[in-house]
Structures are given as C-alpha cells and as structure tokens.
Design a protein around this motif. Structure first.
Motif, short mmCIF file in Angstrom:
data_model
loop_
_atom_site.label_atom_id
_atom_site.label_comp_id
_atom_site.label_asym_id
_atom_site.label_seq_id
_atom_site.Cartn_x
_atom_site.Cartn_y
_atom_site.Cartn_z
N ARG A 1 47.47 23.43 29.07
CA ARG A 1 49.08 23.47 29.69
C ARG A 1 49.17 24.82 30.47
NH1 ARG A 1 52.40 21.42 32.09
NH2 ARG A 1 54.57 21.98 31.51
N LEU A 2 48.57 25.84 29.93
CA LEU A 2 48.61 27.04 30.76
C LEU A 2 48.12 27.04 32.02
CD1 LEU A 2 49.64 30.01 31.12
CD2 LEU A 2 47.17 30.83 30.10
N MET B 1 40.70 33.71 35.29
CA MET B 1 40.67 34.82 34.51
C MET B 1 39.70 34.52 33.27
SD MET B 1 44.58 36.10 34.03
CE MET B 1 45.29 36.43 35.69
N PHE B 2 39.44 33.41 33.23
CA PHE B 2 38.33 33.14 31.80
C PHE B 2 37.19 32.41 32.17
CE2 PHE B 2 43.11 32.50 31.16
CZ PHE B 2 43.29 33.16 29.95
N GLY B 3 36.05 32.69 31.43
CA GLY B 3 35.04 32.20 31.59
C GLY B 3 34.60 30.63 31.34
N VAL C 1 46.08 44.02 31.46
CA VAL C 1 46.14 44.56 32.80
C VAL C 1 44.89 44.51 33.31
CG1 VAL C 1 46.42 46.43 34.27
CG2 VAL C 1 48.07 45.99 32.57
N SER C 2 43.75 44.92 32.39
CA SER C 2 42.16 44.94 33.03
C SER C 2 41.82 43.15 33.03
CB SER C 2 41.36 45.74 31.92
OG SER C 2 41.36 45.10 30.60
N TYR C 3 42.43 42.63 32.60
CA TYR C 3 41.85 41.17 32.85
C TYR C 3 42.65 40.43 33.97
CZ TYR C 3 41.11 41.61 27.74
OH TYR C 3 40.83 42.14 26.58
N GLN D 1 53.00 36.35 35.67
CA GLN D 1 52.35 35.14 34.96
C GLN D 1 52.81 34.99 33.38
OE1 GLN D 1 48.45 36.84 35.72
NE2 GLN D 1 48.05 35.10 37.11
N TYR D 2 53.72 36.08 32.79
CA TYR D 2 54.31 36.15 31.77
C TYR D 2 55.04 34.76 31.43
CZ TYR D 2 52.36 40.60 30.04
OH TYR D 2 51.52 41.49 29.42
#
Length: 144
Positions: free
Chosen positions: A35-36, A46-48, A87-89, A95-96
């Motif tokens: 959904r995100l 941001m994700f592998g 933040v480091s990601y 985006q919140y």
C-alpha cells in the motif's frame, strides 16, 4: 515538542485493533508496504529486494509502539531516535503522511468491518502525534 496521547478511548481502540491484526505478522507488513508503494511509489527505492527483515522490523516497531502508547515518557525518546535513523535512509518529512495512510489502509483492509471510522480516527490521531514528534526531532527546521 512534548508528546501526549491522552485519550483513553484512542489507546483502547489502538490496542484492540492491533491485537486483532498483529497475528498476521509478516503478511500484514507486506500489505503495508504494498500500500505504501502504491500511495508513494518513490519510497520503493529506499528498500532492497528482500523485504522479510524490513517486515519483521516494522511489526516489532508497531508492537512496541502499541505496548507503550500510554507511556509518553518511554515512547517519545524511542520515536525521536527512530526518526533520526530514518533520515539516513532518505526519509523526508513529506513522506510521513503516506506512511500514516498506508498504515490505516492496511488495518482497514486486514480487519474489514472490525475496523471502523472511530478506529481509523484514533490511529490517525496517534500517528499524527508520533509523526509530528518524529519530524520535529529529525528535521527541526521543517517541523510545524
């Protein structure tokens, strides 16, 4: 920024709805990320490719939040630390809201008729409080 979640009805609704959905574990987490990524496709980068660890971390974090939702003194510093790590990601303040919407949509889809407008409103208030605290911690110049 001081964190307060004072509405006992909200706390009860959060705990009641989470207790019903949390048993779904990784399946619920996967639904959340699906959904995100629908709401905010740019977050996918941001994700592998392996989302199993991320799904587990999400569920652990949500379990901890629900367990401590009535304990702002414990919850606030953890939320601040989580925000700073994000933040480091590459997470940005804008985006919140998509994360909050994905969470509520996931709960609604998972619980069906057992998740009503009052439940959604309670989750929205609690998420709104947490996200405001997190944004203020991670992006003090951008917090409202």
């Amino acid at each position: 920024m001081k964190m307060t979640i004072e509405r006992q009805d909200d706390i009860a609704r959060i705990r009641r709805s989470w207790a019903r959905v949390a048993a779904g574990g990784d399946v619920v987490a996967r639904l959340f990320y699906i959904r995100l990524f629908e709401i905010s496709p740019q977050t996918r980068a941001m994700f592998g490719t392996g989302m199993s660890d991320q799904a587990r971390k999400l569920m652990q974090t949500l379990n901890w939040i629900v367990d401590h939702v009535d304990q702002p003194a414990a919850l606030a510093p953890e939320a601040r630390a989580l925000a700073v790590r994000h933040v480091s990601y590459g997470v940005r303040p804008d985006q919140y809201p998509a994360v909050g919407q994905a969470l509520i949509d996931t709960l609604s889809a998972s619980l069906g008729d057992d998740f009503n407008e009052k439940d959604a409103a309670a989750w929205g208030r609690v998420y709104g409080t947490l996200s405001a605290l997190m944004i203020a911690a991670a992006y003090p110049d951008e917090a409202q």
